[in-house]
Write a protein that holds these residues in place. Structure first.
Motif, PDB file in Angstrom:
ATOM      1  N   VAL A   1       0.129  -1.537  10.170  1.00  9.74           N
ATOM      2  CA  VAL A   1       1.325  -1.909   9.420  1.00  9.74           C
ATOM      3  C   VAL A   1       2.406  -2.339  10.418  1.00  9.74           C
ATOM      4  O   VAL A   1       2.679  -1.639  11.386  1.00  9.74           O
ATOM      5  CB  VAL A   1       1.824  -0.732   8.548  1.00  9.74           C
ATOM      6  N   THR A   2       2.995  -3.508  10.192  1.00  9.31           N
ATOM      7  CA  THR A   2       4.042  -4.008  11.093  1.00  9.31           C
ATOM      8  C   THR A   2       5.435  -3.859  10.496  1.00  9.31           C
ATOM      9  O   THR A   2       6.410  -3.749  11.227  1.00  9.31           O
ATOM     10  CB  THR A   2       3.805  -5.490  11.453  1.00  9.31           C
ATOM     11  N   GLU A   3       5.538  -3.899   9.184  1.00  9.16           N
ATOM     12  CA  GLU A   3       6.817  -3.742   8.497  1.00  9.16           C
ATOM     13  C   GLU A   3       6.681  -2.618   7.482  1.00  9.16           C
ATOM     14  O   GLU A   3       5.766  -2.637   6.660  1.00  9.16           O
ATOM     15  CB  GLU A   3       7.220  -5.033   7.791  1.00  9.16           C
ATOM     16  N   LEU A   4       7.594  -1.668   7.553  1.00 10.81           N
ATOM     17  CA  LEU A   4       7.519  -0.508   6.671  1.00 10.81           C
ATOM     18  C   LEU A   4       8.849  -0.330   5.954  1.00 10.81           C
ATOM     19  O   LEU A   4       9.905  -0.330   6.587  1.00 10.81           O
ATOM     20  CB  LEU A   4       7.213   0.749   7.491  1.00 10.81           C
TER      21      LEU A   4
ATOM     22  N   SER B   1       0.837  -1.195   0.000  1.00  8.12           N
ATOM     23  CA  SER B   1       0.000   0.000   0.000  1.00  8.12           C
ATOM     24  C   SER B   1       0.867   1.238   0.000  1.00  8.12           C
ATOM     25  O   SER B   1       1.736   1.394   0.851  1.00  8.12           O
ATOM     26  CB  SER B   1      -0.892   0.020   1.244  1.00  8.12           C
ATOM     27  N   THR B   2       0.635   2.106  -0.964  1.00 13.32           N
ATOM     28  CA  THR B   2       1.359   3.372  -0.970  1.00 13.32           C
ATOM     29  C   THR B   2       0.688   4.381  -0.041  1.00 13.32           C
ATOM     30  O   THR B   2       1.224   5.453   0.192  1.00 13.32           O
ATOM     31  CB  THR B   2       1.449   3.961  -2.390  1.00 13.32           C
ATOM     32  N   ASP B   3      -0.488   4.038   0.489  1.00 17.73           N
ATOM     33  CA  ASP B   3      -1.190   4.943   1.397  1.00 17.73           C
ATOM     34  C   ASP B   3      -0.623   4.911   2.814  1.00 17.73           C
ATOM     35  O   ASP B   3      -1.015   5.719   3.649  1.00 17.73           O
ATOM     36  CB  ASP B   3      -2.682   4.600   1.450  1.00 17.73           C
ATOM     37  N   ALA B   4       0.271   3.982   3.117  1.00 20.39           N
ATOM     38  CA  ALA B   4       0.869   3.910   4.456  1.00 20.39           C
ATOM     39  C   ALA B   4       1.858   5.048   4.674  1.00 20.39           C
ATOM     40  O   ALA B   4       2.143   5.423   5.807  1.00 20.39           O
ATOM     41  CB  ALA B   4       1.557   2.570   4.669  1.00 20.39           C
TER      42      ALA B   4
ATOM     43  N   LEU C   1       8.396  -0.956  17.867  1.00 22.66           N
ATOM     44  CA  LEU C   1       9.531  -0.945  16.940  1.00 22.66           C
ATOM     45  C   LEU C   1      10.751  -1.630  17.550  1.00 22.66           C
ATOM     46  O   LEU C   1      11.235  -1.236  18.601  1.00 22.66           O
ATOM     47  CB  LEU C   1       9.876   0.495  16.552  1.00 22.66           C
ATOM     48  N   GLU C   2      11.223  -2.681  16.873  1.00 26.91           N
ATOM     49  CA  GLU C   2      12.367  -3.464  17.338  1.00 26.91           C
ATOM     50  C   GLU C   2      13.637  -3.183  16.554  1.00 26.91           C
ATOM     51  O   GLU C   2      14.734  -3.358  17.073  1.00 26.91           O
ATOM     52  CB  GLU C   2      12.054  -4.963  17.253  1.00 26.91           C
ATOM     53  N   SER C   3      13.487  -2.782  15.290  1.00 27.36           N
ATOM     54  CA  SER C   3      14.694  -2.549  14.487  1.00 27.36           C
ATOM     55  C   SER C   3      14.437  -1.578  13.344  1.00 27.36           C
ATOM     56  O   SER C   3      13.327  -1.491  12.823  1.00 27.36           O
ATOM     57  CB  SER C   3      15.233  -3.867  13.920  1.00 27.36           C
ATOM     58  N   ILE C   4      15.517  -0.873  12.999  1.00 32.19           N
ATOM     59  CA  ILE C   4      15.529  -0.011  11.822  1.00 32.19           C
ATOM     60  C   ILE C   4      16.762  -0.405  11.018  1.00 32.19           C
ATOM     61  O   ILE C   4      17.861  -0.492  11.559  1.00 32.19           O
ATOM     62  CB  ILE C   4      15.605   1.479  12.200  1.00 32.19           C
ATOM     63  N   GLU C   5      16.551  -0.647   9.743  1.00 31.68           N
ATOM     64  CA  GLU C   5      17.653  -1.023   8.849  1.00 31.68           C
ATOM     65  C   GLU C   5      17.767   0.038   7.763  1.00 31.68           C
ATOM     66  O   GLU C   5      16.770   0.488   7.216  1.00 31.68           O
ATOM     67  CB  GLU C   5      17.366  -2.384   8.215  1.00 31.68           C
ATOM     68  N   VAL C   6      18.987   0.416   7.457  1.00 34.50           N
ATOM     69  CA  VAL C   6      19.245   1.331   6.359  1.00 34.50           C
ATOM     70  C   VAL C   6      19.760   0.500   5.190  1.00 34.50           C
ATOM     71  O   VAL C   6      20.688  -0.287   5.339  1.00 34.50           O
ATOM     72  CB  VAL C   6      20.272   2.416   6.760  1.00 34.50           C
ATOM     73  N   TYR C   7      19.120   0.655   4.022  1.00 33.84           N
ATOM     74  CA  TYR C   7      19.522  -0.110   2.846  1.00 33.84           C
ATOM     75  C   TYR C   7      20.045   0.824   1.753  1.00 33.84           C
ATOM     76  O   TYR C   7      19.762   2.016   1.750  1.00 33.84           O
ATOM     77  CB  TYR C   7      18.352  -0.959   2.320  1.00 33.84           C
ATOM     78  N   LYS C   8      20.826   0.258   0.817  1.00 31.85           N
ATOM     79  CA  LYS C   8      21.390   1.036  -0.291  1.00 31.85           C
ATOM     80  C   LYS C   8      20.263   1.421  -1.230  1.00 31.85           C
ATOM     81  O   LYS C   8      19.573   0.575  -1.781  1.00 31.85           O
ATOM     82  CB  LYS C   8      22.465   0.248  -1.015  1.00 31.85           C
TER      83      LYS C   8
ATOM     84  N   ASP D   1      -1.319   5.555  15.694  1.00 29.29           N
ATOM     85  CA  ASP D   1      -1.569   4.688  14.541  1.00 29.29           C
ATOM     86  C   ASP D   1      -0.326   3.892  14.142  1.00 29.29           C
ATOM     87  O   ASP D   1      -0.425   2.928  13.392  1.00 29.29           O
ATOM     88  CB  ASP D   1      -2.025   5.510  13.328  1.00 29.29           C
ATOM     89  N   CYS D   2       0.837   4.283  14.647  1.00 31.92           N
ATOM     90  CA  CYS D   2       2.099   3.623  14.290  1.00 31.92           C
ATOM     91  C   CYS D   2       2.565   2.635  15.368  1.00 31.92           C
ATOM     92  O   CYS D   2       3.683   2.132  15.297  1.00 31.92           O
ATOM     93  CB  CYS D   2       3.174   4.671  14.035  1.00 31.92           C
ATOM     94  N   ASN D   3       1.723   2.354  16.345  1.00 26.61           N
ATOM     95  CA  ASN D   3       2.106   1.476  17.459  1.00 26.61           C
ATOM     96  C   ASN D   3       2.399   0.044  17.037  1.00 26.61           C
ATOM     97  O   ASN D   3       3.099  -0.670  17.743  1.00 26.61           O
ATOM     98  CB  ASN D   3       1.035   1.477  18.550  1.00 26.61           C
ATOM     99  N   ASP D   4       1.861  -0.418  15.921  1.00 23.96           N
ATOM    100  CA  ASP D   4       2.073  -1.802  15.487  1.00 23.96           C
ATOM    101  C   ASP D   4       3.362  -1.990  14.697  1.00 23.96           C
ATOM    102  O   ASP D   4       3.750  -3.120  14.416  1.00 23.96           O
ATOM    103  CB  ASP D   4       0.890  -2.264  14.622  1.00 23.96           C
ATOM    104  N   LEU D   5       4.000  -0.910  14.340  1.00 22.61           N
ATOM    105  CA  LEU D   5       5.213  -0.984  13.520  1.00 22.61           C
ATOM    106  C   LEU D   5       6.327  -1.705  14.280  1.00 22.61           C
ATOM    107  O   LEU D   5       6.724  -1.281  15.362  1.00 22.61           O
ATOM    108  CB  LEU D   5       5.656   0.426  13.130  1.00 22.61           C
ATOM    109  N   VAL D   6       6.825  -2.825  13.735  1.00 30.80           N
ATOM    110  CA  VAL D   6       7.856  -3.647  14.376  1.00 30.80           C
ATOM    111  C   VAL D   6       9.222  -3.419  13.736  1.00 30.80           C
ATOM    112  O   VAL D   6      10.239  -3.399  14.425  1.00 30.80           O
ATOM    113  CB  VAL D   6       7.481  -5.152  14.302  1.00 30.80           C
TER     114      VAL D   6
END
Length: 195
Positions: free
Chosen positions: A44-47, A19-22, A97-104, A70-75
């Motif tokens: 949304v759990t994964e963004l 969904s692009t509406d997230a 939220l358990e983790s944030i990853e930075v990707y190329k 509204d962002c409480n479910d984001l893991v």
């Protein structure tokens, strides 16, 4: 409600729902996009924030972007290394939220400001490396990466970590760095305690 399994005689490809509406894309003065929570973020759990939207770079996560119930479910979150600025309190209310990853985010060589290690957000700015954000729901023991020079205010905001090890090259810990860390029982310095 009864759900009967389907029987297929051919190969079937299933695609995940996207969904692009997230995420809401807001054009910035410099012509790039900044992102903010969208209408469909709840649940949304994964963004994953894209590096480009409509062929225009996404370079900012706006102030308080995901700082909402509204962002409480984001893991977990994935952000591109095209991001040059993350606004204050961008992920403050993400209590799961358990983790944030930075990707190329794109091909080639270019200046990057953010990286991640062990699910935490690190920022490099003018030769200084900052520990910017430890996700609220990250649990257990955590050792700050050796390349970190400074810890930012509220970097561990409401963290559920129980033990933190700080390397000797950290030269500053600001007031409120460990704000409301109720599970924290031990902080260990591998060198002299910083001011």
């Amino acid at each position: 409600v009864c759900v009967a399994p389907y029987s297929f005689t051919q190969d079937l490809t299933l695609y995940p729902y996207y969904s692009t509406d997230a995420v809401k894309f807001i054009i910035q003065e410099d012509g790039t996009y900044g992102v903010y929570r969208g209408e469909s973020i709840k649940g949304v759990t994964e963004l994953e924030i894209p590096a480009f939207h409509n062929n225009i770079a996404v370079t900012k996560i706006l102030e308080s972007a995901f700082n909402h119930s509204d962002c409480n479910d984001l893991v977990s979150g994935r952000i591109p290394d095209t991001i040059t600025l993350i606004g204050a309190s961008a992920f403050s209310s993400c209590q799961s939220l358990e983790s944030i990853e930075v990707y190329k985010g794109k091909e080639g060589t270019y200046e990057t400001f953010y990286s991640s290690k062990d699910g935490v957000l690190i920022r490099e700015d003018m030769g200084t490396t900052y520990l910017e954000l430890v996700p609220r729901a990250k649990k257990g023991d955590f050792t700050i990466p050796d390349n970190v020079d400074r810890i930012l205010t509220r970097a561990f905001y409401y963290s559920e970590l129980s033990n933190i090890t700080i390397p000797n090259n950290v030269i500053g810990i600001p007031k409120y760095a460990f704000y409301n860390c109720e599970q924290l029982t031990e902080v260990t310095f591998t060198g002299n305690a910083p001011a």
